[in-house]
Design a protein around this motif. Structure first.
Motif, PDB file in Angstrom:
ATOM      1  N   VAL A 125       3.996   4.373  -6.818  1.00 30.46           N
ATOM      2  CA  VAL A 125       2.890   4.570  -8.432  1.00 30.46           C
ATOM      3  C   VAL A 125       1.663   5.520  -8.463  1.00 30.46           C
ATOM      4  CG1 VAL A 125       1.152   3.061  -9.511  1.00 30.46           C
ATOM      5  CG2 VAL A 125       3.327   2.303  -7.805  1.00 30.46           C
ATOM      6  N   ALA A 126       1.851   5.985  -7.582  1.00 28.37           N
ATOM      7  CA  ALA A 126       0.453   7.414  -7.583  1.00 28.37           C
ATOM      8  C   ALA A 126       1.362   8.529  -8.115  1.00 28.37           C
ATOM      9  CB  ALA A 126       0.012   7.269  -6.398  1.00 28.37           C
ATOM     10  N   PRO A 127       2.507   8.612  -7.296  1.00 27.02           N
ATOM     11  CA  PRO A 127       3.426  10.248  -8.215  1.00 27.02           C
ATOM     12  C   PRO A 127       3.402  10.265  -9.631  1.00 27.02           C
ATOM     13  CG  PRO A 127       3.739  10.177  -5.800  1.00 27.02           C
ATOM     14  CD  PRO A 127       2.876   8.975  -6.778  1.00 27.02           C
ATOM     15  N   SER A 128       3.942   9.376  -9.395  1.00 27.89           N
ATOM     16  CA  SER A 128       4.297   8.148 -11.585  1.00 27.89           C
ATOM     17  C   SER A 128       2.987   8.827 -12.168  1.00 27.89           C
ATOM     18  CB  SER A 128       4.808   6.965 -10.927  1.00 27.89           C
ATOM     19  OG  SER A 128       6.101   6.757 -10.749  1.00 27.89           O
ATOM     20  N   ALA A 129       2.004   8.244 -11.224  1.00 29.54           N
ATOM     21  CA  ALA A 129       0.060   8.519 -12.554  1.00 29.54           C
ATOM     22  C   ALA A 129       0.249   9.680 -12.850  1.00 29.54           C
ATOM     23  CB  ALA A 129      -0.183   7.892 -12.434  1.00 29.54           C
ATOM     24  N   ARG A 130       0.548  10.544 -11.618  1.00 33.02           N
ATOM     25  CA  ARG A 130      -0.043  11.995 -11.588  1.00 33.02           C
ATOM     26  C   ARG A 130       0.987  12.850 -12.802  1.00 33.02           C
ATOM     27  NH1 ARG A 130      -3.045  15.129  -8.758  1.00 33.02           N
ATOM     28  NH2 ARG A 130      -2.681  17.357  -7.850  1.00 33.02           N
ATOM     29  N   GLY A 175      -3.224   8.516   6.205  1.00 32.61           N
ATOM     30  CA  GLY A 175      -3.719   6.926   5.324  1.00 32.61           C
ATOM     31  C   GLY A 175      -3.460   6.219   5.325  1.00 32.61           C
ATOM     32  N   VAL A 176      -2.013   5.757   5.158  1.00 33.25           N
ATOM     33  CA  VAL A 176      -0.965   4.365   5.406  1.00 33.25           C
ATOM     34  C   VAL A 176      -1.021   4.066   6.797  1.00 33.25           C
ATOM     35  CG1 VAL A 176       0.707   2.596   4.743  1.00 33.25           C
ATOM     36  CG2 VAL A 176      -0.470   4.329   3.067  1.00 33.25           C
ATOM     37  N   VAL A 223       0.062  -5.640  -4.957  1.00 33.73           N
ATOM     38  CA  VAL A 223      -1.097  -4.482  -4.074  1.00 33.73           C
ATOM     39  C   VAL A 223      -0.480  -2.964  -4.460  1.00 33.73           C
ATOM     40  CG1 VAL A 223      -0.446  -3.089  -1.555  1.00 33.73           C
ATOM     41  CG2 VAL A 223      -1.737  -5.345  -1.918  1.00 33.73           C
ATOM     42  N   ALA A 224       1.347  -3.656  -4.858  1.00 35.48           N
ATOM     43  CA  ALA A 224       1.349  -1.924  -5.076  1.00 35.48           C
ATOM     44  C   ALA A 224       1.113  -1.867  -7.068  1.00 35.48           C
ATOM     45  CB  ALA A 224       3.273  -2.149  -5.137  1.00 35.48           C
ATOM     46  N   LEU A 237       0.708  -1.117  -0.110  1.00 37.70           N
ATOM     47  CA  LEU A 237      -0.465   0.025  -0.100  1.00 37.70           C
ATOM     48  C   LEU A 237       1.344   1.423   0.059  1.00 37.70           C
ATOM     49  CD1 LEU A 237      -2.759   1.090   0.358  1.00 37.70           C
ATOM     50  CD2 LEU A 237      -2.705   1.454   2.486  1.00 37.70           C
ATOM     51  N   ALA A 238       1.971   1.010   1.339  1.00 37.89           N
ATOM     52  CA  ALA A 238       3.031   2.531   0.542  1.00 37.89           C
ATOM     53  C   ALA A 238       3.397   2.358  -0.732  1.00 37.89           C
ATOM     54  CB  ALA A 238       3.985   2.065   1.729  1.00 37.89           C
ATOM     55  N   LEU A 239       4.160   1.492  -1.217  1.00 35.63           N
ATOM     56  CA  LEU A 239       4.662   1.723  -2.784  1.00 35.63           C
ATOM     57  C   LEU A 239       3.428   2.328  -3.598  1.00 35.63           C
ATOM     58  CD1 LEU A 239       5.909  -1.975  -2.443  1.00 35.63           C
ATOM     59  CD2 LEU A 239       7.598   0.500  -2.382  1.00 35.63           C
ATOM     60  N   ALA A 240       2.388   1.914  -3.432  1.00 35.32           N
ATOM     61  CA  ALA A 240       0.936   1.806  -4.521  1.00 35.32           C
ATOM     62  C   ALA A 240       0.762   3.616  -4.086  1.00 35.32           C
ATOM     63  CB  ALA A 240      -0.318   1.343  -4.026  1.00 35.32           C
TER      64      ALA A 240
END
Length: 617
Positions: free
Chosen positions: A121-126, A293-294, A267-268, A114-117
């Motif tokens: 992952v989320a900053p890369s997509a953003r 949140g995490v 999960v990531a 979850l921390a990796l996601a």
């Protein structure tokens, strides 16, 4: 549009309504009211979710596809609510009860994923301003990757939604007395209604509002059970009990290792877990809110050992009734009706959150990535919204069809979803995104290889086990909790590491190998081979010790030469061509002249001695 302040007000109002309903349930239970009335409490969170979805309904493209403009605190609660699905809330205590300390490691692996996601992952997509995960991969690696990634996202979420709906139906059936399939269909219909009216925005709003209710419902029963055990009732008291580290079942180490890899990578790369953290608002969510949140998710899941310890004391056998370890916990421990109905309502709310996020993600993937790039690239906004809403109904039909076909157990379907995400999406999101030399061909091949290996492993082991065991190297296919065993003896629910390793090798091979100077490498290899050959040729050949010992022990035989007859003449010695050289010293008389009258060669030392100074000239 609904801003953060208004959504926060709705969350507070929903929490107050739930608490008031719990007080009413406690009063009805104390005064001996009809037992059906307290059992209707799980309807309250579902009604709250329906009201929230209607309040945030929208026709705006940004709201439906991208989630709209939500505040930082709302996104943090959405991260918590999305992570706390019913499968996770049930699997954490079951894993701790069966595996002991290894179960706690699996819980930690989920939090790491979850921390990796959230932070990788989320900053890369953003950073590429993408609406979907497939669109982000298409922007980063090239347009052909987008369609393949969209297919991987859909194949990841369909088994997950099927497992979540089946588990929610089973939980609701125990409390409400409905058939499990009917209860699952009702939840699917409610989730589809919320996504149709509001899209991604409605799904995130439902998650943010119901997230605190799910957390309260999961922590309340173990907190009530800890009263009398410690001076301060707390849901994490099971962590201090040695029974929490005692395993009830023997799980092989390689299975635990494969499970850890599947959890972290799957999960990531899970699209529904990464999306709330990158949804394209005006400003990204504050990092401290995401970190809270995490951390909040980890704190809630650390109550799982208490369920395992108290459930074992109450006589709940996790190997026989794993679902009863959570669902039947309040009744078996001896709690009142209020914690029991609250727990059931929280589990059903968690399923509704997962179903809403999954359906909204599938719909936006179909409308934005498949229809918008493959079918009609210049489709107007209104048509894309229509296709997106139609895709919600198609996804519901697909989930209903998979549940009717009974493809596998709930644990197997959830494991397959993690495996598909880990094998197809994780190599690109966790490794390939930061590789400058990653190419479009390598990205497409990595997704295709990981996806094909995982899906083929599941289908072959599930439907043609005899053929796969005889001719495809699977060996004896045996049933397990996570499905039949496939390649390398792993259950099909843990086939993700196999596809992930192959996909990662494909990505690295096709990205790095073509850029190497192969002529120079070939020349260097030839030069190294020649040098090695010369060294081997220069080394003396060593005689084995056994041969030397044999040679010393047995001397070589001598050849018998025939003796010369005694009457033979003696062998004449050849005459020397030159006699001995005469020895002379300086000042001695020169040798006599030869018969031919030639003079001998003058000695250079004599010439020096008889130079001009000696002759007086």
């Amino acid at each position: 549009m609904v801003g953060e302040a208004r959504l926060g007000t709705m969350a507070v109002a929903a929490f107050v309504i739930v608490l008031a309903s719990l007080g009413l349930v406690e009063a009805l239970d104390r005064y001996g009211a009809w037992p059906v009335l307290p059992a209707l409490f799980p309807i309250v969170p579902l009604a709250v979710a329906a009201v929230v979805a209607l309040r945030v309904r929208s026709l705006d493209f940004g709201d439906i596809m991208r989630g709209g403009k939500l505040g930082s605190v709302t996104i943090a609660w959405a991260v918590v609510g999305t992570a706390l699905s019913t499968i996770v809330l049930v699997a954490a205590p079951v894993g701790t009860a069966l595996g002991g300390g290894r179960g706690l490691i699996l819980v930690g692996a989920f939090v790491v994923g979850l921390a990796l996601a959230t932070f990788v992952v989320a900053p890369s997509a953003r950073s590429v301003s993408a609406a979907t995960l497939a669109e982000a991969l298409g922007i980063r690696f090239g347009a052909p990757v987008r369609a393949v990634a969209a297919l991987a996202v859909i194949l990841t979420l369909l088994p997950l939604l099927t497992a979540e709906a089946a588990l929610a139906g089973t939980v609701a059936a125990r409390m409400l007395g409905l058939p499990p399939q009917l209860a699952a269909d009702i939840l699917l219909g409610l989730a589809a209604l919320g996504c149709v009216v509001g899209g991604q925005r409605a799904a995130i709003a439902i998650t943010a509002v119901l997230g605190p209710i799910v957390a309260l419902a999961y922590l309340a029963p173990v907190t009530a059970a800890s009263i009398g055990e410690t001076w301060l009732p707390m849901p994490w008291v099971g962590l201090l009990d040695p029974e929490a580290r005692t395993a009830a079942a023997r799980i092989p180490a390689f299975v635990i290792t494969a499970f850890i890899i599947s959890l972290v990578a799957g999960v990531a790369a899970m699209p529904t877990l990464a999306f709330p953290a990158w949804q394209t608002a005006r400003r990204p969510a504050a990092r401290r809110h995401l970190l809270l949140g995490v951390a909040g998710t980890a704190v809630i899941l650390l109550a799982a050992p208490s369920y395992a310890v108290y459930g074992r004391v109450a006589g709940i056998d996790a190997t026989i009734d794993p679902l009863g370890l959570v669902v039947s916990f309040p009744t078996r421990v001896g709690l009142s009706a209020m914690p029991a109905v609250l727990l059931i309502g929280g589990l059903i709310s968690a399923s509704l959150i997962t179903l809403s996020m999954g359906l909204a993600t599938i719909a936006t993937t179909v409308g934005q990535d498949l229809y918008g790039t493959v079918v009609e690239r210049r489709a107007p906004t209104g048509r894309r919204i229509f296709i997106t809403r139609l895709s919600i109904l198609l996804a519901v039909a697909a989930v209903l069809g998979m549940s009717r076909l009974a493809i596998g157990s709930i644990a197997m379907l959830a494991g397959v979803a993690l495996s598909v995400a880990a094998a197809s999406l994780a190599p690109l999101l966790l490794v390939g995104w930061r590789m400058r030399r990653a190419t479009t061909r390598a990205a497409v091949a990595a997704i295709a290889v990981g996806l094909w290996l995982t899906v083929a492993n599941v289908l072959l082991a599930r439907f043609v086990p005899d053929f796969a065991g005889r001719f495809l190297g699977m060996g004896t296919v045996t049933p397990s909790v996570l499905g039949p065993t496939g390649w390398f003896g792993l259950p099909v629910g843990l086939s993700g590491p196999i596809g992930m390793v192959c996909g990662l090798a494909t990505l690295l091979g096709l990205s790095l190998l073509p850029g190497l100077p192969w002529p120079l490498i070939w020349l260097r290899l030839r030069h190294a081979a020649r040098r090695l050959k010369r060294r081997l040729a220069q080394q003396p050949k060593t005689v084995p010790a056994s041969a030397t010992t044999t040679a010393e022990a047995a001397p070589p035989p001598t050849l018998a030469m025939p003796e010369a007859p005694s009457h033979s003449a003696p062998i004449a010695t050849p005459a020397a061509l030159f006699g001995p050289l005469p020895a002379f010293t300086r000042g001695s008389a020169p040798p006599p002249a030869s018969a031919s009258g030639s003079k001998p060669d003058p000695d250079p030392d004599d010439a020096l001695a008889t130079g001009p100074a000696a002759t007086g000239t």
